[in-house]
Write a protein that holds these residues in place. Structure first.
Motif, PDB file in Angstrom:
ATOM      1  N   LEU A   1       0.827  -1.212   0.000  1.00  0.00           N
ATOM      2  CA  LEU A   1       0.000   0.000   0.000  1.00  0.00           C
ATOM      3  C   LEU A   1       0.866   1.269   0.000  1.00  0.00           C
ATOM      4  N   THR A   2       1.836   1.332   0.908  1.00  0.00           N
ATOM      5  CA  THR A   2       2.656   2.548   0.999  1.00  0.00           C
ATOM      6  C   THR A   2       3.535   2.702  -0.251  1.00  0.00           C
ATOM      7  N   ALA A   3       3.946   1.575  -0.846  1.00  0.00           N
ATOM      8  CA  ALA A   3       4.746   1.653  -2.080  1.00  0.00           C
ATOM      9  C   ALA A   3       3.910   2.282  -3.192  1.00  0.00           C
ATOM     10  N   GLN A   4       2.643   1.862  -3.282  1.00  0.00           N
ATOM     11  CA  GLN A   4       1.778   2.415  -4.318  1.00  0.00           C
ATOM     12  C   GLN A   4       1.478   3.886  -4.067  1.00  0.00           C
ATOM     13  N   LEU A   5       1.158   4.205  -2.823  1.00  0.00           N
ATOM     14  CA  LEU A   5       0.816   5.596  -2.493  1.00  0.00           C
ATOM     15  C   LEU A   5       1.997   6.540  -2.654  1.00  0.00           C
ATOM     16  N   SER A   6       3.204   6.027  -2.385  1.00  0.00           N
ATOM     17  CA  SER A   6       4.363   6.921  -2.390  1.00  0.00           C
ATOM     18  C   SER A   6       5.104   6.897  -3.729  1.00  0.00           C
ATOM     19  N   GLY A   7       4.470   6.288  -4.737  1.00  0.00           N
ATOM     20  CA  GLY A   7       5.031   6.338  -6.090  1.00  0.00           C
ATOM     21  C   GLY A   7       6.327   5.570  -6.282  1.00  0.00           C
ATOM     22  N   GLN A   8       6.470   4.444  -5.562  1.00  0.00           N
ATOM     23  CA  GLN A   8       7.657   3.615  -5.783  1.00  0.00           C
ATOM     24  C   GLN A   8       7.577   2.956  -7.154  1.00  0.00           C
ATOM     25  N   LYS A   9       8.705   2.469  -7.631  1.00  0.00           N
ATOM     26  CA  LYS A   9       8.725   1.809  -8.943  1.00  0.00           C
ATOM     27  C   LYS A   9       7.760   0.618  -8.934  1.00  0.00           C
ATOM     28  N   PRO A  10       7.026   0.403 -10.050  1.00  0.00           N
ATOM     29  CA  PRO A  10       6.136  -0.766 -10.122  1.00  0.00           C
ATOM     30  C   PRO A  10       6.876  -2.082  -9.870  1.00  0.00           C
ATOM     31  N   SER A  11       8.158  -2.132 -10.218  1.00  0.00           N
ATOM     32  CA  SER A  11       8.910  -3.376  -9.980  1.00  0.00           C
ATOM     33  C   SER A  11       9.075  -3.631  -8.482  1.00  0.00           C
TER      34      SER A  11
ATOM     35  N   LYS B   1      -2.086 -18.215  -4.299  1.00  0.00           N
ATOM     36  CA  LYS B   1      -2.519 -18.125  -5.685  1.00  0.00           C
ATOM     37  C   LYS B   1      -3.056 -16.731  -6.021  1.00  0.00           C
ATOM     38  N   GLU B   2      -3.803 -16.169  -5.104  1.00  0.00           N
ATOM     39  CA  GLU B   2      -4.361 -14.839  -5.316  1.00  0.00           C
ATOM     40  C   GLU B   2      -3.233 -13.814  -5.513  1.00  0.00           C
ATOM     41  N   TRP B   3      -2.195 -13.923  -4.672  1.00  0.00           N
ATOM     42  CA  TRP B   3      -1.074 -12.990  -4.804  1.00  0.00           C
ATOM     43  C   TRP B   3      -0.217 -13.277  -6.024  1.00  0.00           C
ATOM     44  N   MET B   4      -0.217 -14.544  -6.477  1.00  0.00           N
ATOM     45  CA  MET B   4       0.485 -14.856  -7.734  1.00  0.00           C
ATOM     46  C   MET B   4      -0.179 -14.120  -8.881  1.00  0.00           C
ATOM     47  N   LYS B   5      -1.510 -14.146  -8.902  1.00  0.00           N
ATOM     48  CA  LYS B   5      -2.253 -13.467  -9.977  1.00  0.00           C
ATOM     49  C   LYS B   5      -1.987 -11.963  -9.951  1.00  0.00           C
ATOM     50  N   ARG B   6      -2.100 -11.389  -8.753  1.00  0.00           N
ATOM     51  CA  ARG B   6      -1.869  -9.937  -8.638  1.00  0.00           C
ATOM     52  C   ARG B   6      -0.454  -9.570  -9.058  1.00  0.00           C
ATOM     53  N   THR B   7       0.502 -10.413  -8.649  1.00  0.00           N
ATOM     54  CA  THR B   7       1.904 -10.128  -8.953  1.00  0.00           C
ATOM     55  C   THR B   7       2.177 -10.276 -10.447  1.00  0.00           C
ATOM     56  N   LEU B   8       1.549 -11.288 -11.065  1.00  0.00           N
ATOM     57  CA  LEU B   8       1.694 -11.448 -12.517  1.00  0.00           C
ATOM     58  C   LEU B   8       1.132 -10.216 -13.241  1.00  0.00           C
ATOM     59  N   ASP B   9      -0.027  -9.733 -12.805  1.00  0.00           N
ATOM     60  CA  ASP B   9      -0.597  -8.518 -13.405  1.00  0.00           C
ATOM     61  C   ASP B   9       0.376  -7.350 -13.294  1.00  0.00           C
ATOM     62  N   LYS B  10       1.000  -7.232 -12.117  1.00  0.00           N
ATOM     63  CA  LYS B  10       1.933  -6.128 -11.877  1.00  0.00           C
ATOM     64  C   LYS B  10       3.159  -6.267 -12.786  1.00  0.00           C
ATOM     65  N   TYR B  11       3.703  -7.490 -12.881  1.00  0.00           N
ATOM     66  CA  TYR B  11       4.868  -7.692 -13.747  1.00  0.00           C
ATOM     67  C   TYR B  11       4.511  -7.439 -15.219  1.00  0.00           C
ATOM     68  N   ASN B  12       3.281  -7.790 -15.623  1.00  0.00           N
ATOM     69  CA  ASN B  12       2.858  -7.488 -16.993  1.00  0.00           C
ATOM     70  C   ASN B  12       2.810  -5.982 -17.229  1.00  0.00           C
ATOM     71  N   GLU B  13       2.361  -5.267 -16.221  1.00  0.00           N
ATOM     72  CA  GLU B  13       2.317  -3.795 -16.287  1.00  0.00           C
ATOM     73  C   GLU B  13       3.748  -3.240 -16.408  1.00  0.00           C
TER      74      GLU B  13
END
Ligand SMILES: [Zn+2]
Length: 221
Positions: free
Chosen positions: A108-118, A141-153
């Motif tokens: 959450l804080t990484a997203q809010l504070s504009g950290q690199k998507p990686s 599994k749920e976090w695998m999906k979210r993480t895959l989406d993030k890596y695709n981004e």
């Protein structure tokens, strides 16, 4: 403090004040096995349980990979996290359950504070591993999906290693491996195919991609 730990001084990327956080002494870090996706088992204490840091001044939860929070990201962090967080909810031992809680705050804080998507994706991967450690397959599994989406981004917006935060071949391998783990056959086949044929891929990554692809293909014939 246990004899295998030491207090490391760390600087908060938001308030810039120093806190101390427990870390494992390197001579006590004994890796045993490394899974395809990098998940490592340890003989003794697990260093991943010590990565999230809680700032003792402003209560930001962060990771060593965070960059200093820039001026234009400060307000979002203040409004949506710093003014709302109760410090008591961050207190606890380094049990997997408490650390999972801290990693979620770090996402959450990484997203809010504009950290690199990686960095956000890396924290997601840590959550995958923490859920594996606790045997919670559904959340893993749920976090695998979210993480895959993030890596695709990350992949779609890739510029270079410095700005993105990781080499392109490593990123492609992550996507291929996560796709394979989620049984997305066509996706996995496509990314392993690129990894095995591209000239831009290092020998080390290509060797891993070849062996992961062989295993995956055998499981699917
Ligand atoms: Zn702070």
């Amino acid at each position: 403090m246990a004899e295998h730990l030491f207090s490391k001084k760390v600087k908060c990327p938001y308030c810039l004040k120093e806190s101390v956080t427990p870390r494992i002494l390197s001579r006590h870090i004994r890796p045993q096995e490394v899974a395809k996706d990098g998940y490592t088992t340890y003989d003794g204490d697990n260093p991943y349980l010590y990565e999230p840091v809680v700032c003792s001044h402003c209560h930001l939860v962060f990771h060593d990979a965070f960059d200093k929070v820039r001026k234009n990201n400060r307000e979002a962090l203040e409004t949506n996290y710093l003014s709302r967080i109760s410090p008591e909810s961050l207190q606890g031992d380094r049990s997997p359950d408490h650390v999972i809680h801290l990693y979620k705050f770090a996402v959450l804080t990484a997203q809010l504070s504009g950290q690199k998507p990686s960095v956000v994706a890396m924290l997601g991967m840590r959550l995958v591993w923490m859920y594996r450690l606790t045997g919670n397959e559904a959340s893993e599994k749920e976090w695998m999906k979210r993480t895959l989406d993030k890596y695709n981004e990350v992949q779609e917006a890739y510029t270079d290693q410095v700005r993105t935060g990781l080499p392109y071949d490593q990123l492609m391998l992550r996507i291929a491996d996560l796709s394979a783990a989620l049984d997305l056959y066509e996706e996995a086949r496509r990314w392993y195919g690129i990894l095995l044929s591209s000239k831009e891929v290092s020998e080390r990554i290509r060797t891993q991609a070849r062996s992961h692809w062989e295993d995956f293909r055998l499981e699917h014939t």
